[in-house]
Design an enzyme around this catalytic site. Structure first.
Site, PDB file in Angstrom:
ATOM      1  N   LYS A  83       0.828  -1.201   0.000  1.00 26.72           N
ATOM      2  CA  LYS A  83       0.000   0.000   0.000  1.00 26.72           C
ATOM      3  C   LYS A  83       0.867   1.256   0.000  1.00 26.72           C
ATOM      4  CE  LYS A  83      -2.336  -0.914   3.741  1.00 26.72           C
ATOM      5  NZ  LYS A  83      -3.359  -0.857   4.809  1.00 26.72           N
TER       6      LYS A  83
ATOM      7  N   GLU B  22       3.289  -0.736  17.006  1.00 22.78           N
ATOM      8  CA  GLU B  22       2.858  -1.549  15.869  1.00 22.78           C
ATOM      9  C   GLU B  22       3.274  -3.010  16.059  1.00 22.78           C
ATOM     10  OE1 GLU B  22       0.886  -0.759  13.526  1.00 22.78           O
ATOM     11  OE2 GLU B  22       1.057   1.359  13.008  1.00 22.78           O
TER      12      GLU B  22
ATOM     13  N   GLU C  50      -5.249  -3.201  10.771  1.00 22.60           N
ATOM     14  CA  GLU C  50      -5.797  -1.872  11.038  1.00 22.60           C
ATOM     15  C   GLU C  50      -6.303  -1.752  12.470  1.00 22.60           C
ATOM     16  OE1 GLU C  50      -6.358   0.980   8.709  1.00 22.60           O
ATOM     17  OE2 GLU C  50      -4.629  -0.104   7.928  1.00 22.60           O
TER      18      GLU C  50
ATOM     19  N   HIS D 109      -6.282   1.490  14.435  1.00 23.07           N
ATOM     20  CA  HIS D 109      -6.041   2.584  13.499  1.00 23.07           C
ATOM     21  C   HIS D 109      -7.277   3.457  13.266  1.00 23.07           C
ATOM     22  CE1 HIS D 109      -2.336   0.459  12.835  1.00 23.07           C
ATOM     23  NE2 HIS D 109      -1.932   1.335  11.944  1.00 23.07           N
TER      24      HIS D 109
ATOM     25  N   HIS E  84       2.758   8.463  15.031  1.00 27.51           N
ATOM     26  CA  HIS E  84       1.740   7.549  14.528  1.00 27.51           C
ATOM     27  C   HIS E  84       1.508   6.374  15.481  1.00 27.51           C
ATOM     28  CE1 HIS E  84      -0.489   4.964  11.759  1.00 27.51           C
ATOM     29  NE2 HIS E  84       0.382   4.009  12.008  1.00 27.51           N
TER      30      HIS E  84
END
Length: 381
Positions: free
Chosen positions: A141, A183, A243, A246, A262
């Protein structure tokens, strides 16, 4: 250097990981026999790392270094057009290679430019942040933001290679190291529960890790994503699980206007997602508490960032880039939730649950505005 070869359906590319391996990175880039190299970095990485890559490559072949402003503000269509225009003026061609030297913002920006120029030229990632090395580069992506939401303009484009020098991570502030760890924690909670003991014993609030520890964390992050993406390269089915956190996290990140890394925003989003899952009777209290323990061991302050309001977050939730996967009413939010550690909720092929916006708002208010802190302190968490 350690070599991992990652397979995503019919797509495959190598990830090389080493420590103090700049010479090997230069050699790997030169082996691509590019007609020219076009390095993209932000201002900080341009000074710290990209400059020496530029000097060594330009001694052999035409090389350009394109520097953008730090932060999410550079992740825009305007920046893509500006850089593409400059590269065409510098005679970039189909035999050129674009090299993303930096974190997730630069990686996405460079990836989208590489995908669009001549309908696709080669892309190489040289990640300089933990979040890029262990997570964001393991994706096809490529996207940029709109003011209405994150990653709303993009496409899919495979990198030719990922070249990681863990020594580059040594220049990161602790906040950015922690950002990457969120993450990796997410991957463990959702698909790779075998990594939870590693995290419970190894997380450090000061983010001061040895080379061996960093290697183990990076490999854990990469291999966790490989487990699911090998059958879902476009991350539209099972891999939507990545996700997790997110939905609310992206909204917090945008509302903070670049003041929050992030990963930290996603960590807060996972706290909310776990609370939603718990209130819906899907996630056990012990699993919800594990979320809090892991994030607190990683140094997370479980509060909305200063200046970010619940109203602003709720407004941005309506522009989440997952909308349209399922038919939702205006008062519903599509979320990744868990039925247990490593057990995504919802259909196997599309792990999304429709949640009343009022419940999401209540969980944000209770978890991230201080109300829940007292309850957890009372229980010694």
């Amino acid at each position: 250097m350690r070599n991992l070869r990652l397979q995503f359906e019919d797509e495959c590319y190598p990830v090389w990981i080493g420590v103090r391996c700049l010479d090997e990175i230069i050699s790997s880039l030169r082996e691509l026999n590019a007609s020219s190299y076009h390095l993209i970095a932000d201002r900080t990485v341009g000074k710290l790392h990209a400059g020496i890559l530029y000097e060594q490559l330009s001694a052999h072949v035409f090389t350009s270094l394109w520097v953008v402003d730090n932060g999410e503000s550079s992740k825009s269509l305007e920046t893509v057009e500006y850089l593409a225009h400059k590269m065409v003026e510098a005679h970039i061609d189909r035999g050129s290679v674009i090299v993303a030297v930096g974190g997730g913002v630069v990686g996405n920006l460079a990836g989208l430019i590489a995908a669009l120029l001549f309908r696709g030229i080669r892309l190489v990632h040289v990640p300089t942040t933990l979040i890029a090395a262990a997570d964001s580069v393991i994706s096809l992506k490529q996207a940029v933001n709109l003011s209405l939401g994150k990653n709303l303009l993009g496409c899919f484009h495979k990198p030719t290679a990922v070249l990681v020098d863990l020594n580059f991570l040594r220049t990161l502030p602790a906040s950015q190291m922690r950002s990457g760890m969120y993450e990796i924690i997410k991957n463990a909670l959702t698909v790779a529960t075998e990594n939870i003991p590693l995290l419970e014993s190894g997380l450090k609030p000061d983010a001061n890790y040895s080379d061996a520890e960093l290697m183990s964390f990076v490999e854990a992050g990469l291999l966790a994503k490989q487990k699911v993406m090998k059958a879902d390269k476009c991350e539209r089915k099972e891999a939507l699980v990545f996700e997790y956190g997110h939905t609310v996290g992206h909204a917090i990140e945008l509302a903070a206007e670049g003041r929050v890394p992030h990963g930290e925003a996603v960590g807060l989003g996972m706290i909310v997602a776990a609370e939603v899952s718990s209130r819906l009777g899907r996630l056990s209290d012990s699993d919800r508490q594990l979320h809090h323990r892991l994030f607190m061991r990683n140094g997370l302050t479980i509060r909305l960032p200063a200046g970010v309001t619940v109203a602003a977050v709720m407004a941005l939730l309506r522009m989440d880039n997952k909308r349209g996967y399922v038919c939702a009413r205006p008062d519903q939010v599509a979320m990744i939730l868990l039925d247990g550690l490593g057990v995504p909720a919802g259909p196997v092929g599309r792990p999304l649950i429709l949640v009343d916006a009022s419940l999401v708002q209540s969980c944000i208010e209770d978890c991230l505005t201080g109300i829940m802190d007292i309850a957890f302190e009372d229980r010694g968490l």
